[in-house]
Scaffold this motif. Structure first.
Motif, mmCIF file in Angstrom:
data_model
loop_
_atom_site.group_PDB
_atom_site.id
_atom_site.type_symbol
_atom_site.label_atom_id
_atom_site.label_comp_id
_atom_site.label_asym_id
_atom_site.label_seq_id
_atom_site.Cartn_x
_atom_site.Cartn_y
_atom_site.Cartn_z
ATOM 1 N N ARG A 65 58.268 23.139 -64.589
ATOM 2 C CA ARG A 65 58.298 23.713 -63.244
ATOM 3 C C ARG A 65 59.413 24.745 -63.157
ATOM 4 N N TYR A 66 59.170 25.780 -62.383
ATOM 5 C CA TYR A 66 60.190 26.806 -62.173
ATOM 6 C C TYR A 66 61.348 26.184 -61.393
ATOM 7 N N GLU A 93 56.681 33.463 -66.786
ATOM 8 C CA GLU A 93 56.218 32.742 -65.600
ATOM 9 C C GLU A 93 54.710 32.568 -65.699
ATOM 10 N N ARG A 95 51.072 30.487 -63.714
ATOM 11 C CA ARG A 95 50.451 29.839 -62.558
ATOM 12 C C ARG A 95 50.949 30.356 -61.221
ATOM 13 N N GLY A 96 51.413 31.581 -61.192
ATOM 14 C CA GLY A 96 51.867 32.169 -59.938
ATOM 15 C C GLY A 96 53.359 32.402 -59.939
ATOM 16 N N ARG A 97 53.798 33.127 -58.934
ATOM 17 C CA ARG A 97 55.211 33.480 -58.829
ATOM 18 C C ARG A 97 56.067 32.246 -58.535
ATOM 19 N N ARG A 98 57.025 31.986 -59.412
ATOM 20 C CA ARG A 98 57.971 30.871 -59.297
ATOM 21 C C ARG A 98 57.294 29.506 -59.198
ATOM 22 N N VAL A 99 56.207 29.340 -59.952
ATOM 23 C CA VAL A 99 55.530 28.046 -59.998
ATOM 24 C C VAL A 99 55.888 27.326 -61.294
#
Length: 110
Positions: A65-66, A93, A95-99
């Motif tokens: 996780r981010y 990164e 699965r999306g921004r900061r995911v």
């Protein structure tokens, strides 16, 4: 989103701070910066011959996780999983921004 069930390996993330003796800068001893849960996927294995020693090279991707450690990940960093030390090759990164963060690392076993 990363489901908790995907993260089945506990890993330690280490950084290698630079030590400056006044003449040169050298990587210092590894320092643990975090212990987190990850998904581990071996992507390639093989053998290599270097300096008259044969070793098994394993490339692995760790999905985490981010969090606040993301900016500190560098190729000087290391991951320890189940007693095996991996050198970080890179990260991105996913699965999306900061995911999530996908860390690519390699281990060399004798």
């Amino acid at each position: 989103m990363i489901a908790a069930g995907e993260l089945q390996w506990q890993i330690g993330i280490f950084s290698r701070p630079t030590e400056d003796d006044g003449f040169s800068s050298l990587p210092g001893a590894p320092v643990k910066i975090s212990e987190i849960w990850a998904k581990k996927t071996d992507i390639r294995d093989g053998e290599r011959l270097a300096a008259a020693a044969v070793g098994q090279v394993i490339e692995t991707r760790f999905l985490v996780r981010y969090d606040e450690i993301a900016p500190s990940l560098t190729s000087a960093g290391q991951i320890v999983c189940e007693g095996t030390r991996y050198e970080i090759v890179g990260w991105r990164e996913v699965r999306g921004r900061r995911v999530g963060i996908e860390i690519t690392a390699k281990a060399i076993r004798p």
